[in-house]
Design a protein around this motif. Structure first.
Motif, PDB file in Angstrom:
ATOM      1  N   LEU A 158      64.072   3.993  67.837  1.00 22.24           N
ATOM      2  CA  LEU A 158      64.129   2.651  67.900  1.00 22.24           C
ATOM      3  C   LEU A 158      62.727   1.842  66.977  1.00 22.24           C
ATOM      4  O   LEU A 158      62.867   1.039  66.260  1.00 22.24           O
ATOM      5  N   MET A 159      61.521   2.569  67.230  1.00 20.32           N
ATOM      6  CA  MET A 159      60.351   1.966  66.667  1.00 20.32           C
ATOM      7  C   MET A 159      60.133   2.361  65.301  1.00 20.32           C
ATOM      8  O   MET A 159      59.126   1.742  64.723  1.00 20.32           O
ATOM      9  N   MET A 160      60.686   3.482  64.852  1.00 24.53           N
ATOM     10  CA  MET A 160      60.140   4.147  63.403  1.00 24.53           C
ATOM     11  C   MET A 160      60.337   3.020  62.543  1.00 24.53           C
ATOM     12  O   MET A 160      59.181   3.080  61.531  1.00 24.53           O
ATOM     13  N   PRO A 161      61.383   2.298  62.056  1.00 23.23           N
ATOM     14  CA  PRO A 161      61.434   1.357  61.004  1.00 23.23           C
ATOM     15  C   PRO A 161      60.504   0.091  61.398  1.00 23.23           C
ATOM     16  O   PRO A 161      59.842  -0.171  60.149  1.00 23.23           O
ATOM     17  N   PHE A 162      60.330  -0.283  62.215  1.00 23.66           N
ATOM     18  CA  PHE A 162      59.301  -1.222  62.720  1.00 23.66           C
ATOM     19  C   PHE A 162      57.961  -0.825  62.321  1.00 23.66           C
ATOM     20  O   PHE A 162      57.263  -1.571  61.354  1.00 23.66           O
ATOM     21  N   ILE A 163      57.435   0.342  62.491  1.00 22.25           N
ATOM     22  CA  ILE A 163      56.154   0.813  62.417  1.00 22.25           C
ATOM     23  C   ILE A 163      56.091   1.267  60.938  1.00 22.25           C
ATOM     24  O   ILE A 163      55.209   0.769  60.214  1.00 22.25           O
ATOM     25  N   VAL A 164      56.784   1.983  60.084  1.00 21.93           N
ATOM     26  CA  VAL A 164      56.907   2.379  58.766  1.00 21.93           C
ATOM     27  C   VAL A 164      57.113   1.174  57.847  1.00 21.93           C
ATOM     28  O   VAL A 164      56.088   0.863  57.082  1.00 21.93           O
ATOM     29  N   ILE A 165      57.995   0.541  57.947  1.00 25.62           N
ATOM     30  CA  ILE A 165      58.440  -0.474  57.024  1.00 25.62           C
ATOM     31  C   ILE A 165      57.500  -1.562  57.166  1.00 25.62           C
ATOM     32  O   ILE A 165      56.980  -2.179  56.010  1.00 25.62           O
ATOM     33  N   ASN A 166      57.263  -2.055  58.298  1.00 24.71           N
ATOM     34  CA  ASN A 166      56.091  -3.160  58.407  1.00 24.71           C
ATOM     35  C   ASN A 166      54.870  -2.920  57.852  1.00 24.71           C
ATOM     36  O   ASN A 166      54.323  -3.380  57.153  1.00 24.71           O
ATOM     37  N   SER A 167      54.385  -1.514  58.388  1.00 29.16           N
ATOM     38  CA  SER A 167      53.028  -1.177  57.835  1.00 29.16           C
ATOM     39  C   SER A 167      53.191  -1.208  56.182  1.00 29.16           C
ATOM     40  O   SER A 167      52.034  -1.349  55.422  1.00 29.16           O
ATOM     41  N   ALA A 168      54.322  -0.566  55.535  1.00 26.31           N
ATOM     42  CA  ALA A 168      54.056  -0.542  54.017  1.00 26.31           C
ATOM     43  C   ALA A 168      53.954  -1.985  53.596  1.00 26.31           C
ATOM     44  O   ALA A 168      53.462  -2.151  52.406  1.00 26.31           O
ATOM     45  N   PHE A 169      54.799  -2.766  54.218  1.00 24.20           N
ATOM     46  CA  PHE A 169      54.765  -4.179  53.480  1.00 24.20           C
ATOM     47  C   PHE A 169      53.319  -4.821  53.793  1.00 24.20           C
ATOM     48  O   PHE A 169      52.764  -5.483  52.627  1.00 24.20           O
ATOM     49  N   ILE A 170      52.740  -4.384  54.703  1.00 27.46           N
ATOM     50  CA  ILE A 170      51.317  -5.061  55.202  1.00 27.46           C
ATOM     51  C   ILE A 170      50.216  -4.633  54.030  1.00 27.46           C
ATOM     52  O   ILE A 170      49.464  -5.109  53.349  1.00 27.46           O
ATOM     53  N   VAL A 171      50.461  -3.289  53.815  1.00 30.01           N
ATOM     54  CA  VAL A 171      49.542  -2.601  52.864  1.00 30.01           C
ATOM     55  C   VAL A 171      49.722  -2.870  51.368  1.00 30.01           C
ATOM     56  O   VAL A 171      48.940  -3.285  50.535  1.00 30.01           O
ATOM     57  N   CYS A 172      51.109  -3.368  51.067  1.00 32.74           N
ATOM     58  CA  CYS A 172      51.563  -3.810  49.671  1.00 32.74           C
ATOM     59  C   CYS A 172      50.731  -5.077  49.584  1.00 32.74           C
ATOM     60  O   CYS A 172      50.369  -5.410  48.396  1.00 32.74           O
ATOM     61  N   ALA A 173      50.922  -5.818  50.457  1.00 31.44           N
ATOM     62  CA  ALA A 173      50.718  -7.423  50.269  1.00 31.44           C
ATOM     63  C   ALA A 173      49.147  -7.198  50.096  1.00 31.44           C
ATOM     64  O   ALA A 173      48.652  -8.159  49.524  1.00 31.44           O
ATOM     65  N   MET A 174      48.319  -6.585  50.735  1.00 34.21           N
ATOM     66  CA  MET A 174      46.806  -6.239  50.613  1.00 34.21           C
ATOM     67  C   MET A 174      46.444  -5.628  49.361  1.00 34.21           C
ATOM     68  O   MET A 174      45.455  -6.052  48.673  1.00 34.21           O
ATOM     69  N   THR A 175      47.208  -4.723  49.039  1.00 33.09           N
ATOM     70  CA  THR A 175      46.576  -3.854  47.654  1.00 33.09           C
ATOM     71  C   THR A 175      47.408  -4.546  46.367  1.00 33.09           C
ATOM     72  O   THR A 175      46.706  -4.373  45.211  1.00 33.09           O
ATOM     73  N   MET A 176      48.246  -5.531  46.512  1.00 31.62           N
ATOM     74  CA  MET A 176      48.756  -6.317  45.517  1.00 31.62           C
ATOM     75  C   MET A 176      48.886  -7.479  45.863  1.00 31.62           C
ATOM     76  O   MET A 176      50.070  -8.217  45.754  1.00 31.62           O
ATOM     77  N   PRO A 177      47.554  -8.274  45.738  1.00 31.32           N
ATOM     78  CA  PRO A 177      47.608  -9.799  46.321  1.00 31.32           C
ATOM     79  C   PRO A 177      48.321 -10.582  45.632  1.00 31.32           C
ATOM     80  O   PRO A 177      48.775 -11.634  45.844  1.00 31.32           O
ATOM     81  N   THR A 178      48.745 -10.426  44.208  1.00 28.93           N
ATOM     82  CA  THR A 178      49.265 -11.285  43.240  1.00 28.93           C
ATOM     83  C   THR A 178      50.756 -11.393  43.739  1.00 28.93           C
ATOM     84  O   THR A 178      51.485 -12.577  43.613  1.00 28.93           O
ATOM     85  N   TYR A 179      51.254 -10.599  44.551  1.00 27.98           N
ATOM     86  CA  TYR A 179      52.749 -10.488  44.938  1.00 27.98           C
ATOM     87  C   TYR A 179      52.674 -10.581  46.711  1.00 27.98           C
ATOM     88  O   TYR A 179      53.743 -10.428  47.205  1.00 27.98           O
ATOM     89  N   ARG A 180      51.794 -11.137  47.004  1.00 34.58           N
ATOM     90  CA  ARG A 180      51.611 -11.219  48.612  1.00 34.58           C
ATOM     91  C   ARG A 180      52.795 -11.743  49.317  1.00 34.58           C
ATOM     92  O   ARG A 180      53.169 -11.728  50.413  1.00 34.58           O
ATOM     93  N   HIS A 181      53.121 -12.976  48.537  1.00 32.05           N
ATOM     94  CA  HIS A 181      54.099 -13.993  48.976  1.00 32.05           C
ATOM     95  C   HIS A 181      55.459 -13.053  49.052  1.00 32.05           C
ATOM     96  O   HIS A 181      56.236 -13.369  50.174  1.00 32.05           O
ATOM     97  N   TYR A 182      55.769 -12.262  48.123  1.00 34.42           N
ATOM     98  CA  TYR A 182      56.913 -11.440  48.495  1.00 34.42           C
ATOM     99  C   TYR A 182      56.939 -10.453  49.455  1.00 34.42           C
ATOM    100  O   TYR A 182      58.001 -10.217  50.382  1.00 34.42           O
ATOM    101  N   PHE A 183      55.995  -9.883  49.660  1.00 33.91           N
ATOM    102  CA  PHE A 183      55.594  -8.845  50.809  1.00 33.91           C
ATOM    103  C   PHE A 183      55.681  -9.411  52.232  1.00 33.91           C
ATOM    104  O   PHE A 183      56.038  -9.086  53.212  1.00 33.91           O
ATOM    105  N   THR A 184      54.978 -10.897  52.093  1.00 36.28           N
ATOM    106  CA  THR A 184      55.307 -11.689  53.356  1.00 36.28           C
ATOM    107  C   THR A 184      56.473 -11.974  53.800  1.00 36.28           C
ATOM    108  O   THR A 184      56.998 -11.999  55.028  1.00 36.28           O
ATOM    109  N   ILE A 185      57.425 -12.451  52.724  1.00 31.88           N
ATOM    110  CA  ILE A 185      58.755 -12.606  53.044  1.00 31.88           C
ATOM    111  C   ILE A 185      59.657 -11.463  53.698  1.00 31.88           C
ATOM    112  O   ILE A 185      60.202 -11.525  54.437  1.00 31.88           O
TER     113      ILE A 185
END
Length: 182
Positions: free
Chosen positions: A110-137
């Motif tokens: 139950l928790m695997m998608p929440f942990i993996v996908i949300n972590s990936a979106f947070i890391v992507c938002a931090m490492t690609m700040p030009t597209y942070r609005h997309y990763f936040t959505i």
């Protein structure tokens, strides 16, 4: 084994309430994370990758379901899939296991998608700040998808440690071993 409790979050909360809570989670996560990331990262944003954003948006749900499957993959002979259309047009895939599994493995599923996908979106938002609005959505959307999983985890945390979980048409049955006084 005997059934300690049956948990059906859909019946307990109702579809409308879950949908409303999910929308509240989406707006809350978007508001909080977008403000938080903009406090730490300053700079322009770009819309140049909108087609990729759409692909990621559409792939989030299938990836979510795949990550549910991975922790219980060894039970694939006992899995059944149902395709259900919500509101007559939104396809959802239900996966049911017809064999009791250990509570901890089920909670990991139950928790695997929440942990993996949300972590990936947070890391992507931090490492690609030009597209942070997309990763936040995407983070907010996926957090809304995870609400029902988190509600099940909330209820499963209150069950005995050595319990087994079995999915039935009525919901999730929490099974515990019967002791014979030994």
């Amino acid at each position: 084994m005997h059934c300690w409790k049956t948990i059906n979050v859909q019946k307990l909360y109702g579809h409308d309430r879950i949908f409303l809570l999910s929308m509240i989670v989406v707006f809350a996560v978007f508001s909080f994370f977008y403000i938080a990331i903009n406090v730490f990262i300053n700079g322009p944003i770009s819309d140049s990758m909108f087609p990729l954003f759409l692909v990621l948006f559409l792939m989030t749900y299938p990836m979510h379901k795949l990550l549910h499957f991975l922790p219980v993959a060894r039970f694939k002979k006992h899995l059944r899939y149902d395709l259900i259309f919500r509101f007559g047009l939104i396809p959802t895939l239900n996966m049911r296991i017809h064999e009791p599994i250990v509570k901890s493995r089920y909670m990991l599923s139950l928790m695997m998608p929440f942990i993996v996908i949300n972590s990936a979106f947070i890391v992507c938002a931090m490492t690609m700040p030009t597209y942070r609005h997309y990763f936040t959505i995407l983070l907010a959307y996926h957090s809304g998808l995870c609400l029902i999983d988190l509600l099940y985890v909330k209820h499963l945390l209150k069950t005995p440690k050595k319990a087994l979980i079995e999915e039935t048409a009525k919901g999730f049955e929490v099974l515990i071993p019967v002791s014979n006084g030994r």
